[in-house]
Structures are given as structure tokens and as C-alpha cells.
Scaffold this active site. Sequence first.
Site, PDB file in Angstrom:
ATOM      1  CD  GLU A 143      37.097  60.880  60.521  1.00 41.06           C
ATOM      2  OE1 GLU A 143      36.841  61.948  60.643  1.00 41.06           O
ATOM      3  OE2 GLU A 143      36.046  60.269  59.880  1.00 41.06           O
ATOM      4  CG  ASP A 189      36.337  54.516  60.068  1.00 43.79           C
ATOM      5  OD1 ASP A 189      37.315  55.177  59.553  1.00 43.79           O
ATOM      6  OD2 ASP A 189      35.694  54.910  60.978  1.00 43.79           O
TER       7      ASP A 189
HETATM    8 ZN   LIG Z   1      35.840  61.138  56.482  1.00 46.22          ZN
END
Ligand SMILES: [Zn+2]
Length: 422
Positions: free
Chosen positions: A158, A95
Amino acid sequence: MHQIDRVIAEVDRAAEELVELTRALVRIPTVNPPGEEYAACAAFLGETLARGGFDVEYVAADGRPEHTARHPRVNVVGRRRGGNGPTVHLNGHIDVVPPGDGWTVDPFAGVVRDGRVFGRGACDMKGGIAAAVGAAAAIDRAGVPLPGTIEISGTVDEESGGFAGVARLIETGRIARGRTDFVIIPEPLNVDRVCVGHRGVYWFEVTTRGRIAHGSMPFLGASAIDGMSAVLAAVRRELQPALARRETAMPVVPAAARHATINVNAIDGGQPIDGVQTPCVADRCRAVFDRRFLIEEGFAATRDEIDALVRRAAASVPGVDVELRDLLVVEPVLTPHGSPVVVALDAALRRVRGDGATLVASPGTYDHKHVARIAGIPHCVAYGPGELELAHQPDESVRIADVVSAAKVIALAALDLMNAGR
Ligand SMILES: [Zn+2]
């Protein structure tokens, strides 16, 4: 030629391939929030890994509220088994944060210019994923028998906590103590630094409650906003100076983040500010705080200190009650001193770049927390290409030479770790 030199030569030969892989990943706009194109990016990475001889598995975050039909949370794990040596897991998040304004190039075109790949995620951390893939490919192409098992995962979310990503791989046993020996997360660390952990996080909400009354006679009520003001004043006058005097032994960069800190995220009290105003004493006020605590402080003492301060401050305003609610706790993590994963990366850096690793710790958290705290795997670090200062910025980019260099370092370190035995 010695096998180490053959591996290094294979990374150099594949430089163009690493650039193309980085660009291809950048062109898949995996923007989070809301989590666009995760399945497409996982599939692309999975196909790349399969071509490199990996067994590939897709792990969806079934049951999590953010895993929806429109924005499925799909992770990918590739596994290549060799000898009976240890398992090295290379984990990268797929991401990226939204592009924001101020770009001079298309953030999702994968523009190459001045020896760099530009684009959202080029630095954080699609260049790092390319380096991990390139490291494993070079070992293979150099004809070096794999002494252990190498795994590469691409995980989601994340940037929003990693609960559907790395945490899901851990909950489903793909990353587990006893199965996974060493974890390297190729986050952007300027190619020569190794990140050994981060401070702790304590997000909490404070609510003050007073008594409503006519605004022309405020002495008949009790203002929740006055109560919150007392809390904020205590935070600023008492707590902040005390926190600034505390310093961790962890090598947090920037150095100013070696101290404990507190930030006010949000505040809301009284009447809706855009609504029609009536003369009322505010009977309710809420604020959300972000306290970063040191490994030396510990969570229990951190919370006790906040609790005492908030209660004492609110009590200075008669008629106001206060409530403290925990929103998020992330314990600090620190890779053990002398961990084989640090030793191997340090040796690989000396070999590839001439200088050993500079150990750092992060001011904020990253997926290390899940590996260390949920899976209980102590030997985890972050190491990868890209200047951290460029992450989340307009015109984000990664130096191609750094991706190549990091691929060599990761390859040599992984071989070392797989050779070393459990
Ligand atoms: Zn990162």
C-alpha cells in the site's frame, strides 16, 4: 442479552488477544521498500483467520516486476460465509514504512507501555488489522449467526501504490463488483472519523531542451536550465496562487489540503554536479512535479492547464523546447453521499462511543482508489484505530483502547451491513 451487547462484551473479553495480535504483527518486520517478510506475515494472518473459521487463500502477484524470489508479494484473503446477505470486506495493508531514526524503543519488539502498543506499523495499520480480526471473532463468539459473508484481507505494497496488493485482489476477482458489496479499510482515523475519499494525483515530468555551446559565450547556445527556470517561476508566481484559491467541497483534513496543490519532487539539469565541470551551456533539464487536483477540477482540465502553462513559460526562452510527460494519474474518489457503509459506521460509532462519525477525506491517496476505480465498488471507506499523526513517525504507537473500540464499531457496522440486504 441483546446480540449487539453480546458482541460488544466479546470484544472486551478479547482485549488482551487484540493486543497480542497487534504485537505479533508488529514483530514481523514487513518493511517496504523493499517488501520484507510479506510471505511470513501473510501466512501468520492466514493461520489466525483459519483458526477463526475463515477459508483462506493466498494470492501472489505473479508477473509483476516487484514480485521476486527474494521479496515475494503475497496477499492473504479469508472468507467466512453465513447467510445470503451482503459481503463485507475488511482490507488492511501488511506493509510498513522503514523505521527511520529517532526511536526510543525497538521498532519491531511490540513494546506495550502506557496503554499503547509501540512499533513500526502499530498505528499504520497493524492495530487496524487486529481490530478487523477481533470484530469478526466477536460476532462468532457471541453466537450471532452471520447474516452475510465477511472477508478479511491482508495486502502488500500500500505504501508504494498497492499494485501488487489490493489491485491484484481486484484483477483476480477476489474483490469485485457484484461479489463484494462493502469495503472498510481500517487505516488509522483516530477511531471516530470515517474517510470518504481523497484528492486526485497527477505526477508529470517536464523536460526542457536547449542547445549546447561554450560556457564563455552562452549567447551562442540556448540554456535548458533557463527554460526550466521560466517554468518554475510560472508555477510559483501564477499557478500556485491560482491553486490556493480553489477549494474542494470534500472534507479534506488538514483543511489547508482542501486546496489544489503542486510540489516539485525533483530537478536535474546540465552537467552531473559532482563530475568534472566543463564550460558548457546546459542543453537538457528535467523536473518532476506532484500536482494534487480536486474532484471539482477533474483530470482533463488539470492537465490542459499544466500543458498550456509549461509551453507558454518555456517559449519565453528562445531556442528552448519543452516536453510534458505523464507519470502517474490517480483520479479522485468520493464515497457517495448517504452510502450504507457510512450510515452503518455512523450508527455503530453512536452506539459504541456516543458520538457519530466525523467524515473526512485524505490529502493523499490510499487503497480506496483501487476499490473505487478498478473494481468499481462505490461503497468503500477507511475507518480504524490509531492517530494518523503518529503514522510513519519514530515511536509510532496505537492506543489499546482505540483498537478495542474500533473492533466493536467494525463488528456492529459489519453486522448491520450484512443484515441490510443487497
Ligand atoms: Zn496505511
